[in-house]
Scaffold this motif. Structure first.
Motif, PDB file in Angstrom:
ATOM      1  N   ALA A  69       0.744  -1.275  -0.026  1.00  7.26           N
ATOM      2  CA  ALA A  69       0.066  -0.023  -0.065  1.00  7.26           C
ATOM      3  C   ALA A  69       1.022   1.131  -0.021  1.00  7.26           C
ATOM      4  CB  ALA A  69      -0.888  -0.112   1.241  1.00  7.26           C
ATOM      5  N   ARG A  70       1.833   1.320   0.874  1.00  6.79           N
ATOM      6  CA  ARG A  70       2.726   2.447   0.883  1.00  6.79           C
ATOM      7  C   ARG A  70       3.635   2.625  -0.512  1.00  6.79           C
ATOM      8  NH1 ARG A  70       5.710   1.314   6.755  1.00  6.79           N
ATOM      9  NH2 ARG A  70       3.918   1.907   8.212  1.00  6.79           N
ATOM     10  N   ALA A  71       3.977   1.422  -1.147  1.00  4.57           N
ATOM     11  CA  ALA A  71       4.610   1.669  -2.465  1.00  4.57           C
ATOM     12  C   ALA A  71       3.364   2.379  -3.403  1.00  4.57           C
ATOM     13  CB  ALA A  71       4.835   0.294  -3.038  1.00  4.57           C
ATOM     14  N   ARG A  72       2.057   2.291  -3.278  1.00  4.58           N
ATOM     15  CA  ARG A  72       1.244   3.272  -3.993  1.00  4.58           C
ATOM     16  C   ARG A  72       0.980   4.553  -3.380  1.00  4.58           C
ATOM     17  NH1 ARG A  72      -0.636  -2.273  -4.648  1.00  4.58           N
ATOM     18  NH2 ARG A  72      -1.267  -2.685  -6.628  1.00  4.58           N
ATOM     19  N   GLY A  73       1.660   4.927  -2.654  1.00  6.93           N
ATOM     20  CA  GLY A  73       1.269   6.249  -2.023  1.00  6.93           C
ATOM     21  C   GLY A  73       0.402   6.352  -0.841  1.00  6.93           C
ATOM     22  N   VAL A  74      -0.117   5.344  -0.276  1.00 12.98           N
ATOM     23  CA  VAL A  74      -1.059   5.253   0.688  1.00 12.98           C
ATOM     24  C   VAL A  74      -0.508   5.294   1.904  1.00 12.98           C
ATOM     25  CG1 VAL A  74      -3.067   3.849   1.664  1.00 12.98           C
ATOM     26  CG2 VAL A  74      -2.708   3.809  -0.657  1.00 12.98           C
ATOM     27  N   ARG A  75      -1.035   6.162   2.929  1.00 11.87           N
ATOM     28  CA  ARG A  75      -0.656   6.492   4.083  1.00 11.87           C
ATOM     29  C   ARG A  75      -0.811   5.320   5.331  1.00 11.87           C
ATOM     30  NH1 ARG A  75      -2.156  12.495   5.421  1.00 11.87           N
ATOM     31  NH2 ARG A  75      -1.434  11.960   7.488  1.00 11.87           N
ATOM     32  N   ALA A  76      -0.459   4.133   4.893  1.00 11.44           N
ATOM     33  CA  ALA A  76      -0.837   2.866   5.654  1.00 11.44           C
ATOM     34  C   ALA A  76       0.051   2.514   6.769  1.00 11.44           C
ATOM     35  CB  ALA A  76      -1.000   1.541   4.779  1.00 11.44           C
ATOM     36  N   GLN A  77      -0.468   1.882   7.835  1.00 10.22           N
ATOM     37  CA  GLN A  77       0.342   1.464   9.048  1.00 10.22           C
ATOM     38  C   GLN A  77      -0.073   0.144   9.348  1.00 10.22           C
ATOM     39  OE1 GLN A  77      -1.370   4.753  11.593  1.00 10.22           O
ATOM     40  NE2 GLN A  77      -1.245   3.054  13.255  1.00 10.22           N
ATOM     41  N   VAL A  78       0.839  -0.809   9.969  1.00 11.25           N
ATOM     42  CA  VAL A  78       0.632  -1.959  10.560  1.00 11.25           C
ATOM     43  C   VAL A  78      -0.516  -1.895  11.761  1.00 11.25           C
ATOM     44  CG1 VAL A  78       1.392  -4.311  11.212  1.00 11.25           C
ATOM     45  CG2 VAL A  78       2.443  -2.945   9.417  1.00 11.25           C
ATOM     46  N   GLY A  79      -1.416  -2.501  11.820  1.00 10.39           N
ATOM     47  CA  GLY A  79      -2.216  -2.509  12.986  1.00 10.39           C
ATOM     48  C   GLY A  79      -3.615  -3.371  13.122  1.00 10.39           C
ATOM     49  N   ASP A  80      -3.763  -3.999  14.290  1.00  6.95           N
ATOM     50  CA  ASP A  80      -5.048  -4.754  14.417  1.00  6.95           C
ATOM     51  C   ASP A  80      -6.221  -3.925  14.252  1.00  6.95           C
ATOM     52  OD1 ASP A  80      -7.294  -6.669  15.430  1.00  6.95           O
ATOM     53  OD2 ASP A  80      -5.493  -8.016  15.962  1.00  6.95           O
ATOM     54  N   VAL A  81      -7.234  -4.042  13.590  1.00  8.60           N
ATOM     55  CA  VAL A  81      -8.556  -3.397  13.499  1.00  8.60           C
ATOM     56  C   VAL A  81      -9.027  -3.260  15.070  1.00  8.60           C
ATOM     57  CG1 VAL A  81      -8.960  -3.586  11.173  1.00  8.60           C
ATOM     58  CG2 VAL A  81      -9.930  -5.239  12.773  1.00  8.60           C
ATOM     59  N   ARG A  82      -8.927  -4.339  15.923  1.00 13.13           N
ATOM     60  CA  ARG A  82      -9.504  -4.422  17.185  1.00 13.13           C
ATOM     61  C   ARG A  82      -8.737  -3.190  18.063  1.00 13.13           C
ATOM     62  NH1 ARG A  82      -8.995 -10.661  17.327  1.00 13.13           N
ATOM     63  NH2 ARG A  82      -6.936 -10.272  16.334  1.00 13.13           N
ATOM     64  N   ASP A  83      -7.555  -2.854  17.559  1.00 12.64           N
ATOM     65  CA  ASP A  83      -6.924  -1.863  18.440  1.00 12.64           C
ATOM     66  C   ASP A  83      -7.205  -0.282  17.789  1.00 12.64           C
ATOM     67  OD1 ASP A  83      -5.694  -3.647  20.078  1.00 12.64           O
ATOM     68  OD2 ASP A  83      -3.907  -3.888  18.756  1.00 12.64           O
ATOM     69  N   TRP A  84      -7.835  -0.213  16.921  1.00 17.09           N
ATOM     70  CA  TRP A  84      -8.028   0.952  16.313  1.00 17.09           C
ATOM     71  C   TRP A  84      -9.230   1.990  16.986  1.00 17.09           C
ATOM     72  CZ3 TRP A  84     -12.420   3.257  14.036  1.00 17.09           C
ATOM     73  CH2 TRP A  84     -12.139   4.429  13.324  1.00 17.09           C
TER      74      TRP A  84
END
Length: 254
Positions: A69-84
């Motif tokens: 995703a980052r290679a496409r320019g998306v500001r992505a981060q590793v994380g579990d959706v349960r922690d969001w």
């Protein structure tokens, strides 16, 4: 591990439910849009195109997917959706084909609704095909004596791990939302020698792959292939029809 290249092999088919889901989200000028389970980011990019003034944040539990995703320019981060946790300016939350991996996701989406401001949108879709022949074939093979020990920890999902559309409608209504929920069965027209095997290799078979050595994995695929061929026969014209049921929910916090 998720393999972005394998997952993207059917990008057009996998992307269609995302656009059908987002078509029902009426947000006009959201301040922040969260894509939870963003995958390789190819669909996340379209959120920035639709809402160019919004901050788009993206989460995924797979480091490989986040890297793609980052290679496409998306500001992505590793994380579990349960922690969001939604930031105060979050107006749209999107989760596409992710929550089925989270057993407690009904409680999770209710928590999001409780923490979002009035007028915010929650949109998610989940597969509803756990009783499909593809999944049954994996279960049947995994229980064979030659695989039962190696796959003793494989999560054989005997029943739906998601709710029906009416169940989500009731859940989100009780959480204080106005709800649009529906189900759709797509009949994907696939091509190639073993298209259904390749499709589930990128998704449902990931836990199997993780449990097996390289030679075991190749042997498992070799034994599974004819079972899938029987369930989804290839037509004389080379097409294979692959029905896939999905469940959609768009909820707006009152």
């Amino acid at each position: 591990m998720w393999n972005p290249d394998v997952y993207l092999a059917f990008a057009d088919h996998r992307g269609r439910p995302f656009f059908d889901l987002l078509a029902r989200v009426g947000a006009r000028s959201p301040r922040r849009v969260a894509d939870l389970g963003c995958g390789p980011g190819n669909l996340t990019q379209t959120l920035s195109s639709r809402w160019p003034d919004a901050v788009v944040e993206a989460w995924d539990s797979s480091a490989e997917m986040v890297e793609a995703a980052r290679a496409r320019g998306v500001r992505a981060q590793v994380g579990d959706v349960r922690d969001w946790t939604p930031a105060p300016d979050t107006d749209v939350v999107v989760s596409n084909a992710t929550l089925q991996w989270v057993p407690e996701h009904p409680q999770l989406v209710v928590r999001w609704a409780d923490r979002l401001a009035a007028g915010s949108w929650i949109a998610f879709q989940v597969p509803g095909n756990f009783d499909a022949p593809s999944h049954q074939a994996v279960r049947d093979l995994g229980r064979q004596p030659q695989w039962s020990e190696a796959l003793r920890d494989f999560p054989f999902r005997e029943r739906e791990v998601v709710l029906p559309a009416a169940g989500y409608a009731a859940l989100m209504t009780d959480a204080g939302c106005s709800v649009d929920a529906w189900e759709t069965t797509y009949v994907h027209e696939l091509s190639g020698e073993k298209p259904v095997l390749e499709w589930i290799t990128g998704t449902a078979l990931r836990p199997v792959r993780a449990a097996l050595s390289d030679p075991e994995w190749e042997q498992f695929r070799a034994e599974l292939a004819p079972m899938l061929d029987a369930a989804y026969p290839r037509r004389a014209d080379g097409r294979t029809f692959f029905p896939f049921r999905r469940i959609f929910v768009v909820a707006r916090v009152r």
